[in-house]
Design an enzyme around this catalytic site. Sequence first.
Site, mmCIF file in Angstrom:
data_model
loop_
_atom_site.group_PDB
_atom_site.id
_atom_site.type_symbol
_atom_site.label_atom_id
_atom_site.label_comp_id
_atom_site.label_asym_id
_atom_site.label_seq_id
_atom_site.Cartn_x
_atom_site.Cartn_y
_atom_site.Cartn_z
ATOM 1 N N THR A 180 106.496 -53.411 34.203
ATOM 2 C CA THR A 180 107.621 -53.458 35.136
ATOM 3 C C THR A 180 107.571 -52.355 36.197
ATOM 4 O O THR A 180 108.141 -52.501 37.271
ATOM 5 C CB THR A 180 108.955 -53.332 34.372
ATOM 6 N N THR B 198 104.311 -52.950 29.062
ATOM 7 C CA THR B 198 105.025 -52.808 27.785
ATOM 8 C C THR B 198 105.022 -54.100 26.978
ATOM 9 O O THR B 198 104.942 -54.079 25.752
ATOM 10 C CB THR B 198 106.497 -52.413 28.071
#
Length: 346
Positions: A86, A11
């Site tokens: 993540t 991201t």
Amino acid sequence: MNLLLIYTGGTVGMVQNDEGSLRPFDFDALLSRVPEVQRLEANVDMLELWDPMDSSNFQPAHWALLAEAISSRSKDYQGFVILHGTDTMAYTASALSFMLMSLGKPVILTGSQLPIGVLRSDARENLMTALELAQLQADNEATIQEVSVYFENKLYRGNRVYKKSSQAFDAFDSPNWEPLAIAGVSLHVDKDALIQNGQAACVGKAFSLATKTNPKVAVLTLFPGMDEDIVRAAFSGAKRKAIVMLTYGSGNAPNQPWFNQLLREAQDNGLILINASQCKNGGVSQPDYAASDMMRQSGVLSAGDMTLEATLVKTMWLLGQGLDNKKFKESFLDNLCGERKALKVD
Ligand code: ASP
């Protein structure tokens, strides 16, 4: 001092396309959003090993490429920061901790919950502090000498974290090991928590790269109502070499004769069985209850206080090292690089 910043995707470096969904964009564009990198004392070089990817697509081969890239450049750089999605960061961090055991340099993974181009993004702080932590030295030695994860003001041991939130900036937790450092107005490092001051087997050993893994492992989550057919299918399916059982509390499972019988048969057939807990905090302590002692007596290995991520990756990595079952067992129960409290083979 030279640091290497490796960009893998996630991201942190994504932008919204016309339909509004996130897709990766290139490293130069990402870095143009963080001109502060040029103001660090260290010289920061950049490396992209593949086109930026969502970390959900990562495979053990990506861990090996990262470990090789770091190992082959370790003479030129005092520290490494990896920008990573993540979702599977805890798996990559665990894998790198085994593959790069005894490297003796900071390898810090970080990422963000919001892309770097978004006004409220957590990316800038995470990246800048990870770089600052990587350049920390005392007496010409790196302060952080292990694989770690930096997120939302905390530096954690890489093989002790799991992703706890898909929404919060505070996305990671290390339930069974205290943070290595806290970033406030100053950077506070907890020296007692660092690998070089602990009991791990890798401390003081020479570095040698070991990237092989064998993913023939599966997870079986126990639940009330689980019947014999499910367990039998899990234990006999698709040539697995090891099964991680996610048990209750401190490692408890139904102490029913059929279950005990299946545990023993599976192990007689060469399957490695591992007892990991559904509780994130505290871990497995097999002799605590009759329901867990039954597992120990049949030969099931305790995952102790390891995370599920570290348990799976350690199993794959040990299987990849081609050990016999006795050596596998000893190494699994040992604290190789800070991933668990060691247990002796009985
Ligand atoms: N799905 C993304 C990834 O893991 C999430 C993130 O980057 O935080 O690459």
